[in-house]
Design a protein around this motif. Structure first.
Motif, PDB file in Angstrom:
ATOM      1  N   ASP A  60       0.822  -1.207   0.000  1.00  0.00           N
ATOM      2  CA  ASP A  60       0.000   0.000   0.000  1.00  0.00           C
ATOM      3  C   ASP A  60       0.856   1.257   0.000  1.00  0.00           C
ATOM      4  O   ASP A  60       0.490   2.272  -0.599  1.00  0.00           O
ATOM      5  CB  ASP A  60      -0.932   0.016   1.218  1.00  0.00           C
ATOM      6  N   ARG A  61       1.990   1.195   0.668  1.00  0.00           N
ATOM      7  CA  ARG A  61       2.853   2.372   0.799  1.00  0.00           C
ATOM      8  C   ARG A  61       3.909   2.456  -0.296  1.00  0.00           C
ATOM      9  O   ARG A  61       4.770   3.326  -0.251  1.00  0.00           O
ATOM     10  CB  ARG A  61       3.524   2.344   2.179  1.00  0.00           C
TER      11      ARG A  61
ATOM     12  N   GLY B 272      -2.698  12.942   9.201  1.00  0.00           N
ATOM     13  CA  GLY B 272      -2.491  11.992   8.124  1.00  0.00           C
ATOM     14  C   GLY B 272      -1.566  12.521   7.043  1.00  0.00           C
ATOM     15  O   GLY B 272      -1.737  13.646   6.555  1.00  0.00           O
ATOM     16  N   SER B 273      -0.589  11.706   6.658  1.00  0.00           N
ATOM     17  CA  SER B 273       0.316  12.077   5.572  1.00  0.00           C
ATOM     18  C   SER B 273       0.526  10.863   4.676  1.00  0.00           C
ATOM     19  O   SER B 273       0.387   9.711   5.113  1.00  0.00           O
ATOM     20  CB  SER B 273       1.666  12.570   6.102  1.00  0.00           C
ATOM     21  N   GLY B 274       0.844  11.113   3.419  1.00  0.00           N
ATOM     22  CA  GLY B 274       1.055  10.023   2.477  1.00  0.00           C
ATOM     23  C   GLY B 274       1.818  10.491   1.264  1.00  0.00           C
ATOM     24  O   GLY B 274       1.888  11.697   0.980  1.00  0.00           O
ATOM     25  N   LYS B 275       2.376   9.522   0.538  1.00  0.00           N
ATOM     26  CA  LYS B 275       3.166   9.828  -0.652  1.00  0.00           C
ATOM     27  C   LYS B 275       2.694   8.984  -1.821  1.00  0.00           C
ATOM     28  O   LYS B 275       2.128   7.914  -1.646  1.00  0.00           O
ATOM     29  CB  LYS B 275       4.655   9.545  -0.405  1.00  0.00           C
TER      30      LYS B 275
ATOM     31  N   GLU C  77      -3.820   8.488   6.945  1.00  0.00           N
ATOM     32  CA  GLU C  77      -2.844   8.160   5.907  1.00  0.00           C
ATOM     33  C   GLU C  77      -3.525   7.760   4.601  1.00  0.00           C
ATOM     34  O   GLU C  77      -3.080   8.131   3.517  1.00  0.00           O
ATOM     35  CB  GLU C  77      -1.941   7.016   6.389  1.00  0.00           C
ATOM     36  N   THR C  78      -4.615   7.004   4.704  1.00  0.00           N
ATOM     37  CA  THR C  78      -5.315   6.553   3.494  1.00  0.00           C
ATOM     38  C   THR C  78      -5.811   7.731   2.673  1.00  0.00           C
ATOM     39  O   THR C  78      -5.684   7.752   1.442  1.00  0.00           O
ATOM     40  CB  THR C  78      -6.492   5.630   3.880  1.00  0.00           C
TER      41      THR C  78
ATOM     42  N   GLN D  25       3.866  14.587  -2.021  1.00  0.00           N
ATOM     43  CA  GLN D  25       3.740  14.413  -0.579  1.00  0.00           C
ATOM     44  C   GLN D  25       2.544  15.228  -0.091  1.00  0.00           C
ATOM     45  O   GLN D  25       2.481  16.435  -0.310  1.00  0.00           O
ATOM     46  CB  GLN D  25       5.010  14.870   0.134  1.00  0.00           C
TER      47      GLN D  25
ATOM     48  N   ARG E  14      -2.854   9.499   0.997  1.00  0.00           N
ATOM     49  CA  ARG E  14      -2.343   8.748  -0.150  1.00  0.00           C
ATOM     50  C   ARG E  14      -3.289   8.836  -1.339  1.00  0.00           C
ATOM     51  O   ARG E  14      -2.851   8.873  -2.491  1.00  0.00           O
ATOM     52  CB  ARG E  14      -2.128   7.273   0.224  1.00  0.00           C
TER      53      ARG E  14
ATOM     54  N   SER F  75       1.078   2.901  -4.633  1.00  0.00           N
ATOM     55  CA  SER F  75       1.159   4.362  -4.609  1.00  0.00           C
ATOM     56  C   SER F  75       1.984   4.898  -5.772  1.00  0.00           C
ATOM     57  O   SER F  75       2.520   5.999  -5.703  1.00  0.00           O
ATOM     58  CB  SER F  75       1.763   4.840  -3.279  1.00  0.00           C
TER      59      SER F  75
END
Length: 413
Positions: A216-217, A391-394, A293-294, A286, A297, A221
């Motif tokens: 998932d990460r 929440g953060s995601g890439k 997080e979801t 970013q 992303r 992505s």
């Protein structure tokens, strides 16, 4: 600071693995096209596969095998024919492939996992595959990672490989990986194959959970062109040859192992995005300030997958409006007055309001990234904040060039 360091050896860096890659005549080009990864002992096996309703025989085969038995000894991969949408005969070809390797290795056929890549609708050239198996097994080596990495690629410009090492229970633990992918790349997953080896001792359920989260990460992505493939496969083996204490539940050692597994997957995923068909640069998006997080992303993947954003990056146009539009249609609620957008060091939008910026300098930043293609300096960084959440995601992608159309217009010819 990461608790691991990079080492050489790729897929064969962990203890107890050998690999090989040969030319069996499956590809019309005459390039290497058959790879084998072998663990010296039975290994815990986990997998993540395409979500497409049209799947290659190898995908259904691996799903069935892993549902019945969460361990394996070998992974056989052919390049040239996808063996997808090939009907009942394609399924029998997959079974025969596994049986041929198993008999040659003197192991049970259920200990062999399969992967294929190439043109959809084409069966594997079984006569050539079977004839190549003895040579493939004879070529198995503890230094065979590069040969295997070269034998699984199709339109890729470069092989993709990584190996990392950490310490668990005062003993070294290693994870290695190879991957292929260049086009038909989009979550979930992408037209990609990735194989990961590990020498830690880990329970089957936990290894699968770790791999799913790492996917998932990383591989879930990335996007190149918005197309999901029929053959996407991420297969990971853990054979316990490090002789470290068994990891059976989450805790500090499990977290360290999962972090290193995620790092391996992210390295390979970014290598795939960087090698996108016709690409001149890698994009990293970013997103911060989301509820979770979801959600972060999801916004990052939408921006990275936007054809308009990708085209602007290729044109070296710092068009932040396209980034804002993509964020807004990602399906994640946020207040536009909280939106902030940065391109590299250039702040383009803050509190939902456009800012004055040096457009020529921002364009030069994009040109510089293109000039650094296939180097670490080739990454275009896009930063987006949508609020004050934790929440953060890439997500990773690439620009969309004229060459992408040319490559795919001529793929089967």
């Amino acid at each position: 600071m990461a608790d691991w360091h990079e080492i050489t050896g790729g897929i064969t860096a962990p203890r107890g693995y050998r690999a090989a890659g040969i030319t069996a005549g499956l590809k019309p080009s005459g390039l290497p096209d058959l790879a084998l990864i072998l663990s010296d002992v039975e290994a815990i096996a986990a997998g993540v596969f395409t979500t497409s309703q049209v799947r290659a025989a190898c995908v259904d085969y691996c799903r069935q095998r892993l549902q019945a038995k969460q361990n394996a000894r070998a992974i056989l991969c052919n390049a040239g024919q996808a063996n997808a949408a090939t009907g009942t005969q394609g399924w029998f070809d997959a079974l025969e492939s596994a049986m041929t390797v198993a008999q040659a290795l003197n192991i049970p056929s259920e200990s062999v996992l399969l992967a294929s890549t190439g043109v959809i609708g084409q069966r594997i050239k079984m006569d050539k595959l079977k004839a190549g198996i003895p040579q493939l097994i004879a070529a198995l080596s503890e230094t065979g990672s590069d040969a295997a990495a070269g034998a699984i690629i199709t339109t890729d410009l470069v092989p993709k490989s990584i190996a990392l090492e950490t310490t668990i229970g005062d003993r070294p633990v290693r994870i290695g990986g190879i991957a292929k992918g260049s086009g038909m790349i989009h979550p979930n997953m992408a037209t990609m194959l990735a194989f990961v080896t590990c020498d830690a001792v880990v329970s089957p359920a936990l290894w699968q959970q770790m791999l799913s989260r790492a996917a998932d990460r990383s591989f879930n992505s990335i996007t190149v062109d918005g197309d999901t493939s029929t053959n996407d496969s991420l297969i990971a083996l853990a054979n316990g040859q490090s002789r470290t204490p068994a990891i059976i539940e989450m805790g500090p050692e499990a977290e360290k192992l999962e972090a290193m597994l995620t790092a391996v997957c992210q390295h390979l995923a970014k290598a795939i995005a960087r090698d996108g068909e016709g690409a001149t640069c890698l994009m990293e998006v970013q997103v911060t300030g989301a509820h979770d997080e979801t959600s972060a992303r999801q916004i990052a993947k939408t921006i990275a997958g936007s054809s308009l954003v990708k085209s602007a990056i290729f044109g070296r146009d710092p068009n932040w409006g396209r980034i804002a539009a993509a964020a807004g249609r990602a399906g994640v609620p946020f207040e536009q007055e909280n939106l902030q957008i940065k391109l590299g060091d250039f702040l383009l939008l803050e509190n939902g309001q456009p800012l004055s910026f040096d457009r020529a300098a921002a364009s030069a930043y994009l040109k510089q990234a293109a000039a650094g293609a296939y180097l670490k300096e080739d990454t275009v960084l896009i930063f987006v904040s949508i609020g004050n959440g934790y929440g953060s995601g890439k997500a990773w992608g690439c620009d969309l060039s004229y060459d992408y159309v040319k490559i795919n217009a001529e793929y089967t010819t």
